[in-house]
Design an enzyme around this catalytic site. Structure first.
Site, PDB file in Angstrom:
ATOM      1  N   GLY A  39      -8.208 -15.561   0.031  1.00  0.00           N
ATOM      2  CA  GLY A  39      -6.487 -15.472   1.287  1.00  0.00           C
ATOM      3  C   GLY A  39      -6.391 -14.020   0.988  1.00  0.00           C
ATOM      4  O   GLY A  39      -6.740 -13.338   0.760  1.00  0.00           O
ATOM      5  N   ASN A  99     -14.209  -4.874   3.274  1.00  0.00           N
ATOM      6  CA  ASN A  99     -13.895  -6.244   2.921  1.00  0.00           C
ATOM      7  C   ASN A  99     -14.800  -6.934   3.433  1.00  0.00           C
ATOM      8  O   ASN A  99     -14.567  -8.347   2.835  1.00  0.00           O
ATOM      9  CB  ASN A  99     -12.301  -6.162   3.714  1.00  0.00           C
ATOM     10  CG  ASN A  99     -11.502  -5.541   2.808  1.00  0.00           C
ATOM     11  OD1 ASN A  99     -12.016  -4.918   1.770  1.00  0.00           O
ATOM     12  ND2 ASN A  99     -10.283  -5.827   3.012  1.00  0.00           N
ATOM     13  N   CYS A 122      -5.338  -9.468   3.413  1.00  0.00           N
ATOM     14  CA  CYS A 122      -5.920  -8.640   4.119  1.00  0.00           C
ATOM     15  C   CYS A 122      -7.823  -9.042   3.704  1.00  0.00           C
ATOM     16  O   CYS A 122      -8.441  -8.946   5.205  1.00  0.00           O
ATOM     17  CB  CYS A 122      -6.938  -7.261   2.651  1.00  0.00           C
ATOM     18  SG  CYS A 122      -5.881  -6.453   2.684  1.00  0.00           S
ATOM     19  N   VAL A 171       0.932  -1.185  -0.307  1.00  0.00           N
ATOM     20  CA  VAL A 171       0.093   0.097   0.384  1.00  0.00           C
ATOM     21  C   VAL A 171       0.865   1.295   0.028  1.00  0.00           C
ATOM     22  O   VAL A 171       0.266   1.911  -0.789  1.00  0.00           O
ATOM     23  CB  VAL A 171      -0.935  -0.245   0.985  1.00  0.00           C
ATOM     24  CG1 VAL A 171      -1.932   1.555   1.606  1.00  0.00           C
ATOM     25  CG2 VAL A 171      -2.042  -1.335   1.020  1.00  0.00           C
ATOM     26  N   LYS A 228      -7.996 -11.618   7.905  1.00  0.00           N
ATOM     27  CA  LYS A 228      -7.545 -10.760   9.067  1.00  0.00           C
ATOM     28  C   LYS A 228      -8.328  -9.793   9.276  1.00  0.00           C
ATOM     29  O   LYS A 228      -9.562  -9.240  10.393  1.00  0.00           O
ATOM     30  CB  LYS A 228      -6.241 -10.410   8.544  1.00  0.00           C
ATOM     31  CG  LYS A 228      -6.111  -9.197   8.235  1.00  0.00           C
ATOM     32  CD  LYS A 228      -4.754  -8.440   8.552  1.00  0.00           C
ATOM     33  CE  LYS A 228      -4.542  -6.850   7.640  1.00  0.00           C
ATOM     34  NZ  LYS A 228      -5.246  -5.664   7.940  1.00  0.00           N
ATOM     35  N   PHE A 264      -8.193   0.638  -0.906  1.00  0.00           N
ATOM     36  CA  PHE A 264      -9.178  -0.150  -1.049  1.00  0.00           C
ATOM     37  C   PHE A 264      -8.518  -0.766  -2.495  1.00  0.00           C
ATOM     38  O   PHE A 264      -9.071  -1.809  -2.952  1.00  0.00           O
ATOM     39  CB  PHE A 264     -10.068   0.407  -1.668  1.00  0.00           C
ATOM     40  CG  PHE A 264     -11.537   0.937  -0.103  1.00  0.00           C
ATOM     41  CD1 PHE A 264     -11.801   0.141   0.537  1.00  0.00           C
ATOM     42  CD2 PHE A 264     -11.285   2.260  -0.770  1.00  0.00           C
ATOM     43  CE1 PHE A 264     -12.697   1.302   1.048  1.00  0.00           C
ATOM     44  CE2 PHE A 264     -11.779   3.515   0.264  1.00  0.00           C
ATOM     45  CZ  PHE A 264     -12.777   2.455   1.677  1.00  0.00           C
ATOM     46  N   LEU A 265      -7.035  -1.143  -2.650  1.00  0.00           N
ATOM     47  CA  LEU A 265      -6.465  -1.177  -3.672  1.00  0.00           C
ATOM     48  C   LEU A 265      -6.543  -2.963  -3.712  1.00  0.00           C
ATOM     49  O   LEU A 265      -6.474  -3.563  -2.341  1.00  0.00           O
ATOM     50  CB  LEU A 265      -5.011  -0.933  -3.837  1.00  0.00           C
ATOM     51  CG  LEU A 265      -4.146  -1.257  -2.833  1.00  0.00           C
ATOM     52  CD1 LEU A 265      -3.646  -1.977  -2.524  1.00  0.00           C
ATOM     53  CD2 LEU A 265      -2.800  -0.023  -2.997  1.00  0.00           C
ATOM     54  N   THR A 269      -5.323  -0.608   7.436  1.00  0.00           N
ATOM     55  CA  THR A 269      -6.799  -0.741   8.099  1.00  0.00           C
ATOM     56  C   THR A 269      -5.975  -0.625   9.677  1.00  0.00           C
ATOM     57  O   THR A 269      -5.777  -1.890   9.919  1.00  0.00           O
ATOM     58  CB  THR A 269      -6.825  -2.034   7.390  1.00  0.00           C
ATOM     59  OG1 THR A 269      -6.963  -1.724   5.848  1.00  0.00           O
ATOM     60  CG2 THR A 269      -8.487  -2.239   7.763  1.00  0.00           C
TER      61      THR A 269
HETATM   62  N1  LIG Z   1      -1.778  -5.483   0.579  1.00  0.00           N
HETATM   63  C1  LIG Z   1      -3.353  -4.929   0.115  1.00  0.00           C
HETATM   64  O1  LIG Z   1      -3.516  -5.579  -1.041  1.00  0.00           O
HETATM   65  C2  LIG Z   1      -4.406  -3.982   1.454  1.00  0.00           C
HETATM   66  C3  LIG Z   1      -5.106  -3.208   0.803  1.00  0.00           C
HETATM   67  C4  LIG Z   1      -6.132  -1.663   1.238  1.00  0.00           C
HETATM   68  C5  LIG Z   1      -5.705  -2.225   2.877  1.00  0.00           C
HETATM   69  N2  LIG Z   1      -4.570  -2.893   2.917  1.00  0.00           N
HETATM   70  C6  LIG Z   1      -3.551  -2.740   4.446  1.00  0.00           C
HETATM   71  O2  LIG Z   1      -2.205  -1.615   4.521  1.00  0.00           O
HETATM   72  C7  LIG Z   1      -2.008  -1.334   5.290  1.00  0.00           C
HETATM   73  C8  LIG Z   1      -0.736  -1.856   5.248  1.00  0.00           C
HETATM   74  O3  LIG Z   1      -0.844  -3.328   3.785  1.00  0.00           O
HETATM   75  P1  LIG Z   1       1.003  -3.930   3.235  1.00  0.00           P
HETATM   76  O4  LIG Z   1       0.123  -4.840   2.718  1.00  0.00           O
HETATM   77  O5  LIG Z   1       0.832  -2.196   2.247  1.00  0.00           O
HETATM   78  O6  LIG Z   1       1.392  -4.207   4.174  1.00  0.00           O
HETATM   79  P2  LIG Z   1       2.979  -4.814   4.150  1.00  0.00           P
HETATM   80  O7  LIG Z   1       3.450  -5.718   5.314  1.00  0.00           O
HETATM   81  O8  LIG Z   1       3.232  -4.656   2.636  1.00  0.00           O
HETATM   82  O9  LIG Z   1       3.811  -3.817   4.097  1.00  0.00           O
HETATM   83  C9  LIG Z   1       4.085  -3.051   5.582  1.00  0.00           C
HETATM   84  C10 LIG Z   1       5.511  -1.841   6.099  1.00  0.00           C
HETATM   85  O10 LIG Z   1       5.609  -1.058   6.681  1.00  0.00           O
HETATM   86  C11 LIG Z   1       6.869  -1.091   7.111  1.00  0.00           C
HETATM   87  N3  LIG Z   1       6.510  -0.584   8.533  1.00  0.00           N
HETATM   88  C12 LIG Z   1       5.945  -1.338   9.686  1.00  0.00           C
HETATM   89  N4  LIG Z   1       6.462  -1.470  11.082  1.00  0.00           N
HETATM   90  C13 LIG Z   1       7.200  -0.185  10.888  1.00  0.00           C
HETATM   91  C14 LIG Z   1       7.499   1.114  11.814  1.00  0.00           C
HETATM   92  N5  LIG Z   1       6.771   0.802  12.765  1.00  0.00           N
HETATM   93  N6  LIG Z   1       7.904   2.424  10.463  1.00  0.00           N
HETATM   94  C15 LIG Z   1       7.974   1.683   9.684  1.00  0.00           C
HETATM   95  N7  LIG Z   1       7.529   1.325   9.024  1.00  0.00           N
HETATM   96  C16 LIG Z   1       7.491  -0.033   8.950  1.00  0.00           C
HETATM   97  C17 LIG Z   1       6.892  -2.846   6.846  1.00  0.00           C
HETATM   98  O11 LIG Z   1       8.180  -2.721   7.065  1.00  0.00           O
HETATM   99  C18 LIG Z   1       6.698  -2.975   5.652  1.00  0.00           C
HETATM  100  O12 LIG Z   1       7.515  -2.535   4.534  1.00  0.00           O
HETATM  101  C19 LIG Z   1      -2.444  -2.617   6.391  1.00  0.00           C
HETATM  102  O13 LIG Z   1      -3.127  -2.387   7.134  1.00  0.00           O
HETATM  103  C20 LIG Z   1      -2.948  -3.171   5.350  1.00  0.00           C
HETATM  104  O14 LIG Z   1      -4.203  -3.946   5.756  1.00  0.00           O
HETATM  105  C21 LIG Z   1      -3.292  -3.789   2.805  1.00  0.00           C
END
Ligand SMILES: NC(=O)c1ccc[n+]([C@@H]2O[C@H](COP(=O)([O-])OP(=O)(O)OC[C@H]3O[C@@H](n4cnc5c(N)ncnc54)[C@H](O)[C@@H]3O)[C@@H](O)[C@H]2O)c1
Length: 446
Positions: free
Chosen positions: A257, A208, A260, A16, A263, A152-153, A123
């Site tokens: 799976g 979701n 998102c 994201v 969880k 929402f990507l 989220t």
């Molecule tokens: N992946 C998806 O499709 C998607 C879609 C919508 C929303 N989300 C939400 O977005 C959020 C991020 O998801 P993601 O899939 O991008 O996660 P991700 O695990 O791919 O990325 C999270 C990043 O945050 C970094 N990080 C963790 N703690 C940190 C800190 N204290 N300081 C700086 N960096 C830190 C990690 O090293 C990692 O690179 C989640 O809450 C997820 O539910 C994800």
């Protein structure tokens, strides 16, 4: 420098955060990206993208001059007033969202002090905004603006989803903060939903949970179809033509799976429970999804009998095509179940080379092509619908296999072509499945 001319901060550059940062830079903003993962930041500094997301590399190349990558909070705080938070919020053992990473970000920003506008993309459960503001105020931060801007990507289509979203949701305590965030997305044409922070937080979870419900619903319909001789693909198409229902998320398969849905559904159930409400429907959604992965094992047993010693090929391991993300992928549960039944499991995924994550796939042999996976296999299970599996030379595959069974976990393959090529075919809730016990050429395993 005036707040509105300072670069935008993005904290956490995963799926994201990185896509958000690159898209903001693409829209013309200067962006400072921070992540604690130094290897990730080092890679980004030299132009290497640590995730696979179609179109991201090209967009980054065009916007690179407006982007800075760092692991230093003081450097981020020196440059930025507005900061997006996009760290991961994985499930905790209780099923609640684990907010420890968000809390760490808040402590880091709090210790920098100053006037900040935080934009929550992660989220997070309803009520998180209130908690964050209270914590920062307790730490003596001068002025805290807080906006909930859920994301929402879809992985695999993330760039397009961020630049052409169905909507942008902005929940703010102070409308001026909401205006600042809305202005950042000025280049994007879409509906903007302006609301309160708790409502914005709930829109994300409710969306979701609804999509997951749609998937579990059509999977249950598929399972009933198998008992009554109806074909779920046509049922879904017929349902989807109704504008009140719509066609999306009605593809039956082996369950949802990814990082998102599992969880977030669990976290919403917990959130409701913690607030004194029993969200009964979500229990069923979760259970149906668990069972759906296991039904594939039953289909295999119907075809092959005991699975001990059988060689089974899995095609696709990532939780969906066009991503390298394995989080909560159906393949993990399936591979583990098949290994527990004593099968030899060989797998191929274009994004999962041999040696990847032995912790997720213990005892599974990863190979470098679909045909290699099918070599000597008694049956093949399509788990992830990568386009290349549709284009596979299934006649050549048939020659290399010992058996002739295909279980199509995504109703993705051309069933008629497979049957013409000599395979038995089982989809999920489809009627063109070859009858169990149909004629099998002499000398073949069943
Ligand atoms: N992946 C998806 O499709 C998607 C879609 C919508 C929303 N989300 C939400 O977005 C959020 C991020 O998801 P993601 O899939 O991008 O996660 P991700 O695990 O791919 O990325 C999270 C990043 O945050 C970094 N990080 C963790 N703690 C940190 C800190 N204290 N300081 C700086 N960096 C830190 C990690 O090293 C990692 O690179 C989640 O809450 C997820 O539910 C994800």
């Amino acid at each position: 420098m005036p707040a509105d001319q300072r670069p935008i901060g993005v904290i956490g550059v995963g799926y994201v955060g990185l896509v958000t940062a690159v898209c903001l830079a693409h829209l013309g903003h200067h962006v400072v990206c921070l992540d604690l993962d130094a290897a990730k930041i080092d890679n980004l500094c030299v132009g290497n993208i640590p995730i696979y997301e179609p179109g991201l590399e090209e967009l980054l190349a065009g916007a690179r001059e407006r982007m800075v990558f760092t692991t230093s909070y003081p450097r981020l705080c020196d440059s930025c007033h507005t900061m997006f938070i996009a760290v991961d919020t994985p499930p905790s053992p209780s099923g609640d969202a684990d907010l420890s990473r968000v809390e760490r970000v808040i402590r880091e920003i709090g210790s920098c002090g100053g006037d900040r506008l935080l934009v929550m993309k992660s989220t997070v459960p309803v009520g998180t905004g209130d908690r964050v503001v209270a914590e920062l105020e307790a730490m003596g931060v001068d002025r805290i603006g807080y906006v909930s801007n859920p994301e929402f990507l879809r992985e695999g289509a993330a760039v397009d989803d961020v630049l052409h979203p169905d909507r942008i949701v902005i929940g703010a305590y102070d409308q001026r903060d909401g205006d600042v965030v809305e202005a950042l997305f000025a280049g994007i044409e879409t509906e903007v939903v302006r609301t309160s922070v708790p409502t914005a937080e709930m829109i994300k979870y409710a969306s979701n949970a609804f999509l997951a419900t749609k998937i579990s619903f059509i999977n249950e319909i598929a399972n009933v179809c198998e008992h009554v001789g109806a074909d779920v693909r046509t049922v879904a198409a017929g349902m989807g033509l109704d504008r009140r229902i719509g066609p999306s998320f009605l593809q039956a398969g082996i369950g949802y799976g990814g990082s998102c849905f599992p969880k977030d559904v669990q976290a919403l159930k917990q959130l409701a429970g913690n607030s004194g409400y029993h969200f009964q429907l979500l229990n069923a959604v979760i259970e149906v999804n668990h069972l759906q992965k296991r039904r594939v094992v039953g289909k295999l047993q119907q075809r092959l009998g005991r699975l001990r010693g059988k060689r089974l090929a899995l095609l696709g391991l990532t939780f969906k095509p066009n991503t390298d993300d394995l989080r909560e992928a159906a393949s993990i549960v399936l591979a583990s179940r098949l290994r527990a039944e004593g099968a030899d499991v060989v797998a191929y995924d274009p994004m999962v080379p041999p040696g990847t994550r032995p912790d997720l796939f213990p005892g599974v042999t990863l190979v470098t092509s679909a045909l290699d996976a099918l070599d000597g296999a008694d049956a093949v299970i399509l788990v992830t619908e990568w386009a290349e599996f549709g284009d596979l030379d299934w006649r050549a595959a048939r020659e290399r296999m010992r058996g002739r069974h295909v279980i199509d976990g995504r109703n993705f393959l051309d069933a008629d072509a497979l049957v013409a090529a000599g395979f038995s075919y089982d989809g999920i809730g489809t009627v063109n499945d070859t009858p169990v016990g149909g004629p099998i050429p002499a000398g073949e395993t069943t």
